[in-house]
Design an enzyme around this catalytic site. Structure first.
Site, mmCIF file in Angstrom:
data_model
loop_
_atom_site.group_PDB
_atom_site.id
_atom_site.type_symbol
_atom_site.label_atom_id
_atom_site.label_comp_id
_atom_site.label_asym_id
_atom_site.label_seq_id
_atom_site.Cartn_x
_atom_site.Cartn_y
_atom_site.Cartn_z
ATOM 1 N N GLY A 254 0.811 -1.207 0.000
ATOM 2 C CA GLY A 254 0.000 0.000 0.000
ATOM 3 C C GLY A 254 0.846 1.258 0.000
ATOM 4 O O GLY A 254 0.307 2.362 0.043
ATOM 5 N N ASP A 255 2.167 1.108 -0.007
ATOM 6 C CA ASP A 255 3.035 2.291 -0.054
ATOM 7 C C ASP A 255 4.257 1.919 -0.897
ATOM 8 O O ASP A 255 4.208 0.943 -1.652
ATOM 9 C CB ASP A 255 3.376 2.743 1.379
ATOM 10 C CG ASP A 255 3.610 4.251 1.469
ATOM 11 O OD1 ASP A 255 4.261 4.795 0.559
ATOM 12 O OD2 ASP A 255 3.159 4.876 2.448
ATOM 13 N N ASP A 256 5.341 2.681 -0.790
ATOM 14 C CA ASP A 256 6.487 2.423 -1.662
ATOM 15 C C ASP A 256 7.023 0.997 -1.463
ATOM 16 O O ASP A 256 7.181 0.540 -0.335
ATOM 17 C CB ASP A 256 7.603 3.428 -1.354
ATOM 18 C CG ASP A 256 7.135 4.875 -1.535
ATOM 19 O OD1 ASP A 256 6.350 5.134 -2.472
ATOM 20 O OD2 ASP A 256 7.531 5.728 -0.721
#
Ligand SMILES: *[C@@H]1O[C@H](CO)[C@@H](O)[C@H](O)[C@H]1NC(C)=O
Ligand SMILES: *[C@@H]1O[C@H](CO)[C@@H](O)[C@H](O)[C@H]1NC(C)=O
Ligand SMILES: *[C@@H]1O[C@H](CO)[C@@H](O)[C@H](O)[C@H]1NC(C)=O
Ligand SMILES: *[C@@H]1O[C@H](CO)[C@@H](O)[C@H](O)[C@H]1NC(C)=O
Ligand SMILES: *[C@@H]1O[C@H](CO)[C@@H](O)[C@H](O)[C@H]1NC(C)=O
Ligand SMILES: *[C@@H]1O[C@H](CO)[C@@H](O)[C@H](O)[C@H]1NC(C)=O
Ligand SMILES: *[C@@H]1O[C@H](CO)[C@@H](O)[C@H](O)[C@H]1NC(C)=O
Ligand SMILES: *[C@@H]1O[C@H](CO)[C@@H](O)[C@H](O)[C@H]1NC(C)=O
Length: 475
Positions: A254-256
């Site tokens: 859900g992020d980098d």
């Protein structure tokens, strides 16, 4: 869609394996007891988690068993070290600490489960290079697997699983109910000679793997899975670390997928430890709202000498992105990227000089980041919405950008302005679609730089270790 269905299939497999081996354990059928794995160092002594009273039923808390095991095995550090084997089963636990000259080995059917009971997560002070927690100004919860001031630590397995059971933490974060910053899954601080390999990591409460103020780090063969809408579930975050090698990882998050960091504004500038001599290769990333590899946004100790190659991204927002802001200070320089295969991207190239996000209002508006010598080559991208959005800092342009041999094909509804550039300087060669005027096409063909030397960490060789042990002893 693709990402979440893959994720559900993976979870279903893990759950099915868990049930199968629980049943086997209940019948006390021993399985083959020999394990073999590759590591930076082997250990003279072995123990099973069950030797310390652990119960793998997915319900009993094993926090005390992990503590007793590591406490006991730490006494063997100066006598050839020890490996702690986590057998098949579902091992619920709160945060626990590692020790030096130590291996934590997860059997392929072992699942370590992070407990939802907050009292089993000790509190730690904020990181000195951050000055405050990311979720709340006060302290933070210790990570599920934590180590500090260590040397020679291995966390590995034959693809065993650590499940952070992050959903309750994500809900608390979204509802604003946190008084401390969420735990990470694995954090190693002030340490040297670390290996994290051949594991499946799922549903971390926040970042998954966070080595900080450390060196000589080998990360290989991790499968990292979190729902693509889960908050701050970065995959791997090398933070103020030197000599780090990350390879053969598959990350859906859900992020980098990878976020390279080195501290936040005045706190990071004061601590001043860069992330340098980092190689990332053979990474596959799916992250629709984030970067394949982010450099920053917290980069106030500096980021230099990063080499990324053989990178695949699918349904991801951007490839290797620079994120910074006025007040960060320091630098991002000597960045080399080659051989990226990208499919369904919002941006291929994205650099942001106005990321904002400050720890407090005391940042120094004169602390300008220096962004220079950024090289990308051999990129093939399909189904792209924007080729590039490159925004430097006014009066502080991002310099020395070199982009060569890039073929981008666009989505059915691409943006009209494909290359949107402000406050950047550099060149392009053999790039389609044609770049902006600030990155003019060179008449003669240019091949952007990529270092020919090897980092010391690339020459660290792994040895084959083994342990022979009846897995259900003491059950
Ligand atoms: C990880 O697993 C792969 C395939 O099973 C194996 O080739 C490799 O040596 C392992 N790496 C480590 C560091 O254990
Ligand atoms: C890095 O680790 C390897 C083995 O794991 C060791 O031989 C080497 O001395 C270490 N380098 C440093 C700088 O600690
Ligand atoms: C782990 O070590 C840290 C720092 O020494 C300490 O604050 C924390 O309580 C320890 N955690 C556990 C579970 O013992
Ligand atoms: C760990 O190392 C750091 C940096 O060298 C030092 O400041 C700190 O006191 C050490 N902590 C412990 C518990 O030894
Ligand atoms: C490890 O397990 C994950 C999740 O089940 C799977 O997707 C991956 O292919 C496995 N890796 C290896 C090397 O078996
Ligand atoms: C250009 O990039 C493509 C795709 O990565 C690669 O096959 C080709 O060899 C590159 N050409 C040069 C001259 O580097
Ligand atoms: C192309 O990208 C769009 C989003 O811009 C997406 O909806 C579509 O499914 C992608 N097509 C393919 C063939 O992957
Ligand atoms: C180009 O980028 C600038 C700066 O980020 C932005 O303000 C502007 O809206 C962009 N223009 C287009 C046409 O996307």
């Amino acid at each position: 869609m693709e990402a979440s269905s893959k994720f559900h299939v993976a979870s279903a497999i893990i759950v099915a394996l868990g049930f199968f081996f629980l049943t086997a354990a209940e019948c006390r059928k021993p399985v083959s007891g020999t394990i073999e794995y590759s590591a930076i160092n082997c250990r003279k002594h072995s123990a099973l988690l069950t030797d310390f009273g652990a119960v793998g039923d997915g319900k009993t808390s094993n926090t005390k068993a992990f503590k007793a095991a590591v406490g006991h095995l730490s006494q063997l550090a100066s006598d050839g070290g020890a490996q702690l084997i986590v057998p098949p089963g579902r091992w619920l636990t709160g945060s626990f600490n590692l020790t030096s000259h130590f291996t934590l080995f997860l059997h392929k059917d072992a699942v370590i489960l992070g407990t939802q009971d907050e009292s089993e997560w000790p509190h730690l002070p904020v990181l000195p290079s951050y000055g405050r927690g990311r979720d709340a100004p006060g302290g933070r919860f210790s990570s599920l697997v934590f180590g500090t001031n260590l040397t020679d630590v291995v966390i590995t397995g034959n693809n065993g699983t650590i499940d952070g059971q992050g959903a309750s933490w994500w809900a608390k974060f979204k509802q604003g109910h946190l008084t401390l910053t969420r735990p990470y899954m694995i954090e190693i601080m002030y340490s040297n000679q670390i290996q994290i390999s051949n594991l499946t990591l799922v549903n971390s409460p926040s970042w998954f793997v966070h080595p900080i103020y450390s060196s000589n780090i080998t990360i290989q063969g991790l499968t990292i899975l979190a729902p693509v809408d889960s908050p701050n579930t970065d995959g791997i975050d090398p933070d103020s670390c030197s000599q780090t090698r990350i390879e053969d990882c598959y990350i859906v998050s859900g992020d980098d997928c990878i976020a390279v960091k080195s501290g936040w504004d005045e706190y990071g500038i004061k601590v001043g430890i860069p992330t340098e001599h980092l190689v990332i290769r053979r990474l596959t990333c799916i992250s629709p709202d984030s970067a394949t590899i982010a450099l920053g946004s917290e980069m106030s100790g500096g980021i230099r000498d990063v080499r990324a190659e053989d990178i695949t991204a699918i349904d991801t927002q951007s490839s290797v992105r620079i994120k910074t802001a006025v007040g960060r200070g320091a630098y991002v320089k000597d960045i080399y990227v080659r051989r990226m295969t990208l499919k369904t991207m919002k941006y291929v190239f994205w650099m942001t000089g106005s990321y904002g996000s400050h720890p407090d209002p005391s940042f120094d508006p004169k602390a300008l980041p220096e962004i220079t010598n950024i090289n990308y080559k051999q990129v093939v991208a399909e189904n792209v919405t924007y080729s590039a959005r490159l925004d430097g800092v006014p009066n502080d342009p991002f310099k020395g950008i070199c982009i060569s041999n890039v073929t981008i094909t666009l989505t059915e509804k691409p943006k009209k302005l494909q290359w949107n550039c402000t406050n950047v300087e550099g060149i392009t060669s053999n790039v389609t679609p044609k770049a902006c005027d600030l990155l003019p096409e060179k008449k003669e063909v240019v091949d952007c730089a990529f270092p020919e030397d090897r980092l010391a960490i690339e020459d660290v060789e792994l040895v084959t270790c083994s342990a022979s042990t009846p897995f259900f002893r003491g059950y």
